[in-house]
Motif scaffolding. Structure first.
Motif, PDB file in Angstrom:
ATOM      1  N   PRO A 157       0.691  -1.223  -0.173  1.00 27.01           N
ATOM      2  CA  PRO A 157       0.089  -0.195  -0.085  1.00 27.01           C
ATOM      3  C   PRO A 157       0.827   1.178  -0.062  1.00 27.01           C
ATOM      4  N   THR A 158       0.342   2.342  -0.799  1.00 22.59           N
ATOM      5  CA  THR A 158       1.271   3.548  -0.706  1.00 22.59           C
ATOM      6  C   THR A 158       0.670   4.409   0.617  1.00 22.59           C
ATOM      7  N   CYS A 159       1.642   5.380   1.014  1.00 22.58           N
ATOM      8  CA  CYS A 159       1.492   6.209   2.278  1.00 22.58           C
ATOM      9  C   CYS A 159       1.580   7.603   1.895  1.00 22.58           C
ATOM     10  N   SER A 160       0.545   8.166   2.806  1.00 24.68           N
ATOM     11  CA  SER A 160       0.777   9.597   2.964  1.00 24.68           C
ATOM     12  C   SER A 160       1.467   9.983   4.581  1.00 24.68           C
ATOM     13  N   LEU A 188       5.907   3.822  -3.379  1.00 23.75           N
ATOM     14  CA  LEU A 188       5.267   3.900  -2.247  1.00 23.75           C
ATOM     15  C   LEU A 188       4.793   5.264  -1.417  1.00 23.75           C
ATOM     16  N   LEU A 189       5.808   6.114  -1.536  1.00 27.47           N
ATOM     17  CA  LEU A 189       5.514   7.428  -0.975  1.00 27.47           C
ATOM     18  C   LEU A 189       4.742   8.301  -1.826  1.00 27.47           C
ATOM     19  N   HIS A 190       3.488   8.249  -1.488  1.00 23.12           N
ATOM     20  CA  HIS A 190       2.296   8.859  -2.137  1.00 23.12           C
ATOM     21  C   HIS A 190       2.574  10.414  -2.114  1.00 23.12           C
ATOM     22  N   GLU A 191       2.748  10.772  -0.532  1.00 24.49           N
ATOM     23  CA  GLU A 191       3.080  12.235  -0.545  1.00 24.49           C
ATOM     24  C   GLU A 191       3.455  12.362   1.055  1.00 24.49           C
ATOM     25  N   ASP A 244      -3.066   5.115   0.455  1.00 18.46           N
ATOM     26  CA  ASP A 244      -3.523   3.913   1.297  1.00 18.46           C
ATOM     27  C   ASP A 244      -3.327   3.931   2.744  1.00 18.46           C
ATOM     28  N   ILE A 245      -2.016   4.270   3.075  1.00 23.30           N
ATOM     29  CA  ILE A 245      -1.998   4.374   4.616  1.00 23.30           C
ATOM     30  C   ILE A 245      -1.447   5.776   5.075  1.00 23.30           C
ATOM     31  N   VAL A 246      -2.012   5.967   6.211  1.00 26.11           N
ATOM     32  CA  VAL A 246      -1.681   7.225   6.957  1.00 26.11           C
ATOM     33  C   VAL A 246      -0.703   7.047   7.935  1.00 26.11           C
ATOM     34  N   ASN A 256      15.056   5.518   8.792  1.00 23.83           N
ATOM     35  CA  ASN A 256      16.199   4.692   8.403  1.00 23.83           C
ATOM     36  C   ASN A 256      15.709   3.942   7.168  1.00 23.83           C
ATOM     37  N   ALA A 257      16.782   3.417   6.735  1.00 19.39           N
ATOM     38  CA  ALA A 257      16.638   2.460   5.707  1.00 19.39           C
ATOM     39  C   ALA A 257      15.800   1.271   5.899  1.00 19.39           C
ATOM     40  N   GLY A 258      14.941   1.114   4.947  1.00 17.60           N
ATOM     41  CA  GLY A 258      13.853   0.038   4.898  1.00 17.60           C
ATOM     42  C   GLY A 258      12.799   0.276   5.915  1.00 17.60           C
ATOM     43  N   TRP A 259      12.771   1.506   6.424  1.00 17.61           N
ATOM     44  CA  TRP A 259      11.789   1.911   7.463  1.00 17.61           C
ATOM     45  C   TRP A 259      10.035   1.506   7.236  1.00 17.61           C
ATOM     46  N   TYR A 260       9.773   1.752   6.092  1.00 11.37           N
ATOM     47  CA  TYR A 260       8.415   1.711   5.569  1.00 11.37           C
ATOM     48  C   TYR A 260       7.890   0.466   5.361  1.00 11.37           C
ATOM     49  N   GLU A 261       8.672  -0.599   4.388  1.00 15.75           N
ATOM     50  CA  GLU A 261       8.091  -1.739   4.245  1.00 15.75           C
ATOM     51  C   GLU A 261       7.428  -2.698   5.165  1.00 15.75           C
ATOM     52  N   PRO A 262       8.518  -2.700   6.464  1.00 14.75           N
ATOM     53  CA  PRO A 262       7.745  -3.846   7.225  1.00 14.75           C
ATOM     54  C   PRO A 262       6.488  -3.060   8.033  1.00 14.75           C
TER      55      PRO A 262
END
Length: 606
Positions: A157-160, A188-191, A244-246, A256-262
């Motif tokens: 999912p993309t993120c705001s 993945l970084l929508h905004e 998709d995600i706030v 940090n590196a790889g912070w969002y995917e998990p």
């Protein structure tokens, strides 16, 4: 020792030549490199004569320690070349009555020291150190090696990402933005939505609007027309979000590196799960990025309804933690950094609109998540650094006490059911004078969502939580030495390993409110009286309650003697003076060894 206006020492690593520290001015906004590098600033400190390794003295008892020079203005600052307020040394010196040798700073040297002090005063951290570090600096990857071997779907999912700021330091805010843009997969970084909660500092107006143009629309700023506080500003940002995600983050962080995917993967697997990254520490003095070595701690709360941390109980460690990469449940969250499915966040009722500025919103959302069908997890493989301020510069228009008390009352009245009486028992008596406002819409929300009771939460989500009710207690209230009319007192120290002290009894609970549990612990919230030695005048300290008795087991004899089974000694006072410490000694029947609780249970017997 005479204290300065700020009462803080500065350990300031100064530089010479091209390495002079810089003061932020509007020139920085125009001179910052397009890559986000550290800006070249006009300091006004022309050819400042500062001797490396000299110890100087700034007026008002602010000590300056000068370290080795930096190589050049644009290089990242090393450990030995960062300005620092030495708070721990100050406290130790003050306790020991140490007076430092002094030398008065004048001219450019004094101006440099004043800049550092002003940064702490305005922002709660060392702004000068931050200004001197690249905005897109490299930071150590603090993930566990097993986390780096994980793979994630491409179609997460993309993120705001929503950051709220109010009069934040320029370099700290921009570094937060740069880290997000640099370390989040572009698709993945929508905004990134920056919500300005009515800032007044010039650098956050047109210069910020101009600066974020370089991100080609990925970063946006929304201006609040009046001061709204954290929760309402977050709601405003979420209302504009379309990802998709706030993701809600503080404005003084570094992803940090790889912070969002998990985080995204857990939400993709269960959209009702709210997730929190592991919070690394960005040192507020020198801005070094310091990873936490053990991410396996979880959120808790005390009955003042204040968020606390605690170790993971064996139940959760056994059921959830397979290895160093395992996500695990947490009863509560700190609230500064978390992510949720955007639609679920809205369906669940976002935030309580009537909570002012800051405080209790994190516990309110935590309780609502668990009792209304959701789930809260901490994610060790996601790492985000955070600056913990020395002191909060946030202003509360109605005053800190009134604002936080109002928010806490709303939380208690809506979500705690009969357990709200424990909150009121632990609060100051005048809290009842604080109007919590109309809560009918939140009560109706709870009914509409068919949320479970707080009893269910304590039984199923957090059965390890200490409940200071009579059915679980042997005694409670003050713990008084009748001979001196001195009481056990926390002395406003809530840290593990602080010495147990006495102070004149005042009958106001608070720092003198304790519980004697069925496990024969003497507790204050999550801390217990602990003694580990068997010798004359053995020290007694506060230590995190472990519920295994041992050093924390105190046998109450005849409702006046507290016998420490492990050491075969009795609780004693070292002196009759206010601030004196408690110790253990061979049981003698002396008056100094008599301690009486304020109330004893009629249900549970010794």
């Amino acid at each position: 020792m005479r204290r300065s206006k700020l009462g803080k020492y500065i350990a300031l690593a100064a530089t010479v030549g091209l390495g002079l520290f810089c003061v932020a001015s509007l020139n920085v906004f125009q001179q910052a490199s397009e890559s986000g590098g550290s800006a070249s600033l006009d300091t006004g400190l022309k050819d400042a004569k500062i001797k490396v390794h000299d110890t100087l003295y700034a007026e008002d008892d602010v000590q300056v320690v000068l370290g080795p020079p930096r190589k050049h203005k644009f290089s990242n600052v090393s450990h030995n070349a960062i300005p620092v307020f030495n708070f721990k040394q100050e406290e130790e010196d003050r306790r020991n009555g140490v007076v430092k040798p002094t030398k008065i700073l004048t001219g450019d040297e004094k101006e440099l020291a004043d800049m550092v002090r002003q940064g702490y005063k305005e922002y709660g951290f060392n702004k000068i150190a931050s200004d001197h570090i690249a905005l897109d600096r490299d930071i150590p990857d603090t993930q566990h090696p097993k986390c780096k071997k994980r793979t994630y779907p491409h179609d997460l999912p993309t993120c705001s990402v929503i950051l709220i700021f109010h009069n934040e330091a320029w370099s700290v805010l921009l570094r937060s933005i740069h880290s997000l843009v640099r370390r989040t997969p572009e698709h993945l970084l929508h905004e990134v939505i920056l919500v300005d909660d009515k800032s007044s500092k010039p650098h956050l107006m047109e210069p910020l609007t101009d600066y974020i143009k370089r991100f080609n629309g990925k970063v946006k700023v929304k201006r609040q027309l009046k001061r709204s506080g954290l929760t309402r500003s977050r709601m405003a940002g979420a209302a504009d979000a379309t990802g998709d995600i706030v993701v809600f983050l503080d404005c003084h962080i570094e992803a940090n590196a790889g912070w969002y995917e998990p985080l995204a993967m857990r939400i993709q697997q269960n959209f009702r799960t709210a997730v929190c990254p592991t919070i690394d520490v960005i040192n507020q003095d020198n801005f070094n990025y310091e990873g936490v070595t053990d991410p396996f701690v979880m959120g808790s709360f005390n009955w003042n309804l204040i968020y606390t941390w605690r170790g993971i109980p064996s139940r959760i460690r056994t059921e959830d933690v397979i290895d160093q990469t395992s996500e695990f449940r947490s009863p509560t969250m700190a609230g500064g950094l978390f992510a949720m499915n955007r639609k679920y966040f809205n369906d669940l009722g976002t935030y309580d609109w009537e909570m002012d500025i800051w405080g209790s919103e994190n516990l309110e959302l935590s309780f609502r998540l668990w009792t209304c069908g959701g789930r809260l997890e901490f994610v060790p493989c996601s790492r985000v650094g955070h600056v913990y301020r020395r002191a909060s510069p946030i202003t509360f228009p109605n005053g800190v006490g009134k604002t936080t008390s109002r928010n806490a009352r709303r939380l208690a009245e809506v979500w705690l059911d009969d357990y709200k009486k424990l909150f009121y028992e632990h609060s100051a008596a005048d809290i009842m004078k604080v109007d919590p406002g109309d809560m009918s819409d939140r009560i109706e929300l709870r009914k509409r969502l068919q949320c479970k009771s707080f009893e269910w939460y304590l039984t199923n989500v957090f059965p390890e939580h200490f409940i200071p009710a009579e059915k679980f207690m042997l005694a409670w209230g003050e713990l008084r030495n009748p001979e001196t009319k001195m009481c056990l007192d926390m002395m406003s120290k809530k840290d593990a390993q602080a010495p147990a002290s006495i102070y004149p009894c005042h009958g106001q609970k608070g720092n003198q409110g304790f519980f004697y549990s069925k496990l024969m612990e003497i507790r204050h919230e999550d801390l217990c009286l602990d003694a580990s030695e068997s010798k004359p005048n053995a020290k007694v300290i506060w230590y995190e309650c472990h519920e295994m008795q041992g050093n924390q087991k105190w046998i109450n004899k005849d409702k006046k003697i507290l016998f420490h089974a492990m050491s075969n000694q009795c609780l004693d006072r070292s002196s009759a003076a206010a601030g004196g410490h408690l110790v253990t000694n061979v049981c003698s029947g002396a008056k100094s060894q008599e301690f009486v609780f304020g109330s004893y249970s009629t249900v549970n017997k010794f």
